[in-house]
Design an enzyme around this catalytic site. Structure first.
Site, short mmCIF file in Angstrom:
data_model
loop_
_atom_site.label_atom_id
_atom_site.label_comp_id
_atom_site.label_asym_id
_atom_site.label_seq_id
_atom_site.Cartn_x
_atom_site.Cartn_y
_atom_site.Cartn_z
N HIS A 55 0.87 -1.18 0.00
CA HIS A 55 0.00 0.00 0.00
C HIS A 55 0.91 1.23 0.00
O HIS A 55 0.91 2.04 0.93
CB HIS A 55 -0.94 -0.02 1.20
CG HIS A 55 -2.18 0.81 1.04
ND1 HIS A 55 -3.46 0.31 1.16
CD2 HIS A 55 -2.34 2.13 0.75
CE1 HIS A 55 -4.34 1.30 0.98
NE2 HIS A 55 -3.68 2.41 0.73
N GLU B 284 -12.41 -0.70 -0.66
CA GLU B 284 -12.44 0.64 -0.05
C GLU B 284 -13.62 1.42 -0.61
O GLU B 284 -13.86 1.41 -1.82
CB GLU B 284 -11.18 1.46 -0.37
CG GLU B 284 -9.99 1.19 0.50
CD GLU B 284 -8.80 2.05 0.11
OE1 GLU B 284 -9.00 3.23 -0.27
OE2 GLU B 284 -7.67 1.54 0.16
C1 GAL Z 1 -7.41 5.51 -1.56
C2 GAL Z 1 -6.20 4.97 -0.82
C3 GAL Z 1 -6.34 5.06 0.68
C4 GAL Z 1 -6.99 6.33 1.15
C5 GAL Z 1 -8.22 6.67 0.34
C6 GAL Z 1 -8.86 7.99 0.66
O1 GAL Z 1 -7.05 5.86 -2.84
O2 GAL Z 1 -6.02 3.61 -1.15
O3 GAL Z 1 -5.06 4.86 1.21
O4 GAL Z 1 -6.11 7.34 1.27
O5 GAL Z 1 -7.91 6.67 -1.02
O6 GAL Z 1 -8.24 9.03 -0.03
#
Ligand code: GAL
Length: 543
Positions: free
Chosen positions: A170, A424
């Site tokens: 990550h 996510e």
């Molecule tokens: C994604 C990333 C995370 C977090 C999230 C919110 O792109 O994987 O680490 O930062 O965005 O911005």
């Protein structure tokens, strides 16, 4: 004058009060049900109608974090420096903030597990910091103390019946690998990543059944190697992203094959990758040029990695065509898009057991020919924007567009036909101590409802959903100025106390029901019971 009590009798009055309460209860759910609809900018009366019902049995409910964003302990117990330590410590993030301590999860991981448990989560996604496990990025530097941290975290999760989902990369590359090899632009990282992945599989494989090799390689390649706003700050928009992506795709393929050959039979886990893309919405869906532009955008973001991995080991045709022709027009003798050998294509194709999707927002696309210098974005011939009347959040780039997620899920499913984990999804608010975070509840309600629609109405195979994030954390170059957490973290306090926000309770409610309880029906059932009781009471006392 006679009081109402004298006139009708006490019993009847109680009955009437119950009746009034009943009517109030009938009214209440209508308000609740309407809670999570954003303004409909396209005037489609049905689009935002909430759907009630449950996700399939076994649906994974999780939340996610990543090592650099929460752990802290940046040099604890022999950890090496990562490219994000370097960037932040050099003052490259908002207000000179760093992830040196962050949420201090390196010391407080057991508390984090309790937060997840209190919400009833079935899964928790976190990442391993490569330089914590291998300070200089190579096997020779293997750091037992670093591995022990992740073993302890996994054991803690399993003790509470929460399944660990582990991301290997990550974004926090060991700084030494940047210094010595130039990071992901160098092919040597394929073997080095494989060594690292192999150690993680070997040491944690009996307990971890869901593995993600890379988080959002698109962001790594474009922001890190294209426009240089993220670590390692390389500004080479025509070549850097393509070179970095080429190495990452090969690294993913090799690590996947290592798992298959050495661990799959014994541990039976699943390995894949997490990709990010906005949903590309054609400005005018009846205009074929706009539709093609939206598709090009999706192929250049998700397809860049997904096409080789889930399809045929090679880049999407449209990427080969676009970058090839632009390169020719720029007077180059070969395409800036690198070429996989036949052997590489074979070991890359089919190396994803599920589709890990990070989804936040939607972007409007239209066709626009861009005859410019070498540049990955210009290669797409797409203009993109988000209309001003879309709702806002604490991050400029993140306009809440829940219905876009349903369409994105359909696109991914049709394109790649794999079970999808939304690894996510979430929303930021500004840096304020806000526990009653209604906007986050609205976001989660609306987005997860669109996931339910995709699952139940459209038949998309969605296996799980991970809220970003378990708690407020270090939001990359924005530092602590944007809060994505279900829990509030006080970064001023050395103890980094975590406090539940209302959104955590709201999310826990969805988890507990495994979907959206039909407030209407539930309330009707309850209110009709009240109604019958009230009527009986009135009749009893009047008689
Ligand atoms: C994604 C990333 C995370 C977090 C999230 C919110 O792109 O994987 O680490 O930062 O965005 O911005």
């Amino acid at each position: 004058m006679m009081s109402l009590f004298e006139r009708f009798g006490c019993g009847a009055m109680v009955g009437m009060l119950v009746l009034v309460f009943t009517l109030f209860c009938c009214w209440l759910p209508v308000q609740v049900g309407a809670d999570f609809a954003y303004p409909d900018v396209f005037n489609d009366p049905d689009r935002d109608t909430p759907l009630y019902g449950k996700f399939p049995d076994g649906f994974a409910w999780g939340s996610a974090t990543s090592a650099y964003q929460v752990e802290g302990g940046w040099d604890a117990d022999g950890k090496g420096k990562s490219i994000w330590d370097t960037l932040a410590q050099a003052g490259g993030c908002a207000y000179g903030q760093t992830g040196n301590v962050a949420c201090d999860s390196y010391n407080k991981y057991a508390q984090d597990v309790q937060l997840a448990k209190a919400m009833g989560l079935t899964h928790y996604r976190f990442s391993i910091s490569w330089p914590r496990v291998m300070p200089d990025g190579t096997l020779a530097s293997l750091n037992e103390a670093g591995l022990a941290y992740y073993e302890a975290l996994v054991d803690e999760l399993l003790k509470e019946n929460i399944e660990p989902v582990v991301t290997l990369y990550h974004w926090d590359l060991p700084q030494v690998l940047q210094d010595v090899y130039g990071g992901w632009e160098n092919d040597s990282l394929v073997e080095l990543f494989n060594d690292y992945a192999d150690v993680c599989f070997e040491r944690l494989g009996s307990k971890v059944k869901l593995w993600i090799t890379f988080n959002e390689p698109y962001v790594v390649c474009w922001l890190g190697y294209g426009i240089g706003v993220f670590a390692p700050n390389i500004n080479d928009p025509g070549y850097g992203p393509y070179r970095a992506a080429h190495t990452i795709i090969k690294s993913h393929g090799m690590a996947y094959n290592t798992y298959q050959q050495k661990y799959k039979a014994q541990y039976g886990g699943q390995v894949s990758i997490t990709l990010s893309t906005d949903f590309g919405l054609p400005e005018d869906e009846n205009n074929p040029a706009h539709v093609a532009a939206a598709d090009r955008y999706m192929q250049f973001t998700a397809g860049w990695f997904a096409h080789p991995i889930f399809k045929n080991g090679d880049y999407p045709d449209v990427m080969k065509w676009q970058v090839g022709n632009k390169s020719l027009a720029q007077g180059l003798s070969e395409s800036r898009l690198p070429v996989f050998t036949e052997e590489e294509k074979q070991y890359i194709a089919g190396t994803g057991d599920f589709f890990g999707l990070n989804a936040y927002t939607t972007t409007v696309c239209k066709d626009n020919f861009r005859p410019t210098d070498p540049n990955y974005e210009d290669d797409q011939d797409v203009d993109r924007y988000q209309p001003d009347n879309w709702p806002k959040s604490g991050s400029d780039w993140l306009r809440p567009v829940p219905w876009g997620l349903r369409r994105l899920l359909n696109w991914v499913s049709q394109e790649y036909g794999k079970p999808i984990y939304i690894t996510e999804n979430g929303v930021s608010t500004a840096d304020v101590a806000e526990l009653n975070d209604t906007s986050r509840q609205t976001y989660y309600g609306a987005y997860i409802n669109e996931v339910l629609k995709a699952s139940v109405l459209d038949g998309v195979d969605v296996s799980g959903y991970f809220a970003w994030s378990l708690m407020d954390n270090f939001e990359w170059t924005s530092g602590y100025t944007q809060r994505f957490g279900l829990h509030y973290v006080d970064f001023e306090d050395p103890d980094r106390p975590r406090t539940q926000k209302d959104s955590a309770a709201f999310y826990a409610g969805l988890v507990a029901y495994n979907g959206f309880e039909e407030a209407g029906n539930g309330a009707v059932a309850v209110t009709s019971t009240y109604f019958v009781l009230a009527t009986l009471l009135i009749v009893y006392f009047l008689l």
